[in-house]
Design a protein around this motif. Sequence first.
Motif, PDB file in Angstrom:
ATOM      1  N   ASP A 114     -16.473  78.134  27.725  1.00  0.00           N
ATOM      2  CA  ASP A 114     -15.550  77.453  26.818  1.00  0.00           C
ATOM      3  C   ASP A 114     -16.269  76.806  25.632  1.00  0.00           C
ATOM      4  N   SER A 115     -15.486  76.505  24.631  1.00  0.00           N
ATOM      5  CA  SER A 115     -15.966  75.825  23.442  1.00  0.00           C
ATOM      6  C   SER A 115     -16.505  74.438  23.802  1.00  0.00           C
ATOM      7  N   VAL A 164     -19.133  73.402  25.433  1.00  0.00           N
ATOM      8  CA  VAL A 164     -19.851  73.157  26.690  1.00  0.00           C
ATOM      9  C   VAL A 164     -21.361  73.030  26.472  1.00  0.00           C
ATOM     10  N   THR A 215     -24.593  76.763  22.331  1.00  0.00           N
ATOM     11  CA  THR A 215     -25.506  76.875  21.189  1.00  0.00           C
ATOM     12  C   THR A 215     -26.732  75.983  21.373  1.00  0.00           C
ATOM     13  N   PHE A 235     -33.187  70.300  20.041  1.00  0.00           N
ATOM     14  CA  PHE A 235     -31.789  69.970  20.235  1.00  0.00           C
ATOM     15  C   PHE A 235     -31.277  69.543  18.871  1.00  0.00           C
ATOM     16  N   SER A 272     -24.549  70.682  15.590  1.00  0.00           N
ATOM     17  CA  SER A 272     -24.430  72.015  16.193  1.00  0.00           C
ATOM     18  C   SER A 272     -23.950  73.058  15.200  1.00  0.00           C
ATOM     19  N   GLU A 302     -14.921  81.941  20.948  1.00  0.00           N
ATOM     20  CA  GLU A 302     -14.444  81.623  22.292  1.00  0.00           C
ATOM     21  C   GLU A 302     -13.250  80.676  22.249  1.00  0.00           C
ATOM     22  N   ASN A 325     -23.801  72.545  32.474  1.00  0.00           N
ATOM     23  CA  ASN A 325     -24.577  71.831  31.444  1.00  0.00           C
ATOM     24  C   ASN A 325     -24.171  70.349  31.345  1.00  0.00           C
ATOM     25  N   ASP A 341     -27.322  65.371  32.029  1.00  0.00           N
ATOM     26  CA  ASP A 341     -27.745  64.024  31.612  1.00  0.00           C
ATOM     27  C   ASP A 341     -26.587  63.029  31.662  1.00  0.00           C
ATOM     28  N   ALA A 390     -29.109  70.584  27.958  1.00  0.00           N
ATOM     29  CA  ALA A 390     -29.684  71.006  26.675  1.00  0.00           C
ATOM     30  C   ALA A 390     -30.217  69.790  25.937  1.00  0.00           C
TER      31      ALA A 390
HETATM   32  P1  GDP Z   1     -20.769  75.310  22.200  1.00  0.00           P
HETATM   33  O1  GDP Z   1     -19.453  75.225  21.493  1.00  0.00           O
HETATM   34  O2  GDP Z   1     -20.589  75.715  23.629  1.00  0.00           O
HETATM   35  O3  GDP Z   1     -21.788  76.162  21.488  1.00  0.00           O
HETATM   36  O4  GDP Z   1     -21.350  73.820  22.293  1.00  0.00           O
HETATM   37  P2  GDP Z   1     -22.466  73.118  21.374  1.00  0.00           P
HETATM   38  O5  GDP Z   1     -23.832  73.615  21.741  1.00  0.00           O
HETATM   39  O6  GDP Z   1     -22.062  73.223  19.960  1.00  0.00           O
HETATM   40  O7  GDP Z   1     -22.346  71.617  21.900  1.00  0.00           O
HETATM   41  C1  GDP Z   1     -21.097  70.939  21.875  1.00  0.00           C
HETATM   42  C2  GDP Z   1     -21.313  69.434  21.894  1.00  0.00           C
HETATM   43  O8  GDP Z   1     -21.904  69.033  23.119  1.00  0.00           O
HETATM   44  C3  GDP Z   1     -22.232  68.938  20.774  1.00  0.00           C
HETATM   45  O9  GDP Z   1     -21.774  67.698  20.345  1.00  0.00           O
HETATM   46  C4  GDP Z   1     -23.563  68.795  21.476  1.00  0.00           C
HETATM   47  O10 GDP Z   1     -24.376  67.839  20.851  1.00  0.00           O
HETATM   48  C5  GDP Z   1     -23.141  68.369  22.878  1.00  0.00           C
HETATM   49  N1  GDP Z   1     -24.079  68.809  23.925  1.00  0.00           N
HETATM   50  C6  GDP Z   1     -24.551  70.054  24.140  1.00  0.00           C
HETATM   51  N2  GDP Z   1     -25.375  70.094  25.193  1.00  0.00           N
HETATM   52  C7  GDP Z   1     -25.423  68.849  25.684  1.00  0.00           C
HETATM   53  C8  GDP Z   1     -26.109  68.225  26.794  1.00  0.00           C
HETATM   54  O11 GDP Z   1     -26.848  68.854  27.568  1.00  0.00           O
HETATM   55  N3  GDP Z   1     -25.878  66.893  26.993  1.00  0.00           N
HETATM   56  C9  GDP Z   1     -25.071  66.165  26.167  1.00  0.00           C
HETATM   57  N4  GDP Z   1     -24.941  64.879  26.437  1.00  0.00           N
HETATM   58  N5  GDP Z   1     -24.433  66.689  25.116  1.00  0.00           N
HETATM   59  C10 GDP Z   1     -24.603  68.021  24.879  1.00  0.00           C
END
Ligand code: GDP
Length: 175
Positions: free
Chosen positions: A18-19, A21, A24, A35, A39, A70, A123, A126, A154
């Motif tokens: 899902d979006s 999560v 990326t 990190f 994003s 997605e 994911n 933390d 991540a």
């Molecule tokens: P995507 O849509 O699945 O590609 O998700 P992104 O990678 O763009 O992340 C979505 C949001 O979740 C962003 O605000 C990230 O900073 C946050 N995020 C991603 N991974 C983590 C993590 O492991 N821990 C926390 N606390 N936030 C995360």
Amino acid sequence: EWEAEEIDYVFKIVVIGDSAVGKTQLLGRFTKDEFFLDSKSTIGVEFQTRTLVLNRKRIKAQIWDTAGQERYRAITSAYYRGALGAMLVYDITKRQTFDHVVRWIDELRANADNSIVVMLIGNKSDLAKSRVVSTEDAMEFAEEQGLFFSEASALSGDNVETAFLRLLEEIYGVI
Ligand code: GDP
Ligand code: MG
């Protein structure tokens, strides 16, 4: 970075789920050990690569990221074509993203090769205080479905390298 002729194998891996999560960010963490606070900076990128040595073979992991399709469940079959592995990601703090994992498995069955190796990733480990999906439930589900499983973050980097390497090793075992 090696020259193309020095590479023994290219492993295509798709990241799905899902979006928001963290797909990326996981990819960025594995390929650049970074990190990104913003994003959106990686939107439009089709894939990123990392070359590494595994079992004395030089492997290029070519990891595909969605560009936000997605959100509309509009990932095309080209995304899955030739993929040997998939990282199927949910967010341990969002129940719905875990409930939707079955949909992503259906999507894989419909579009990807039968022999694709799938790693389920819980994911944002933390954010333990906001956890709503237990490790035990996810583990049990993964076992039922024949998926490899790991929780990861991540953000902290916890388990990211291990999970990707495990997936690459499992792919190496089936090719
Ligand atoms: P995507 O849509 O699945 O590609 O998700 P992104 O990678 O763009 O992340 C979505 C949001 O979740 C962003 O605000 C990230 O900073 C946050 N995020 C991603 N991974 C983590 C993590 O492991 N821990 C926390 N606390 N936030 C995360
Ligand atoms: Mg993304």
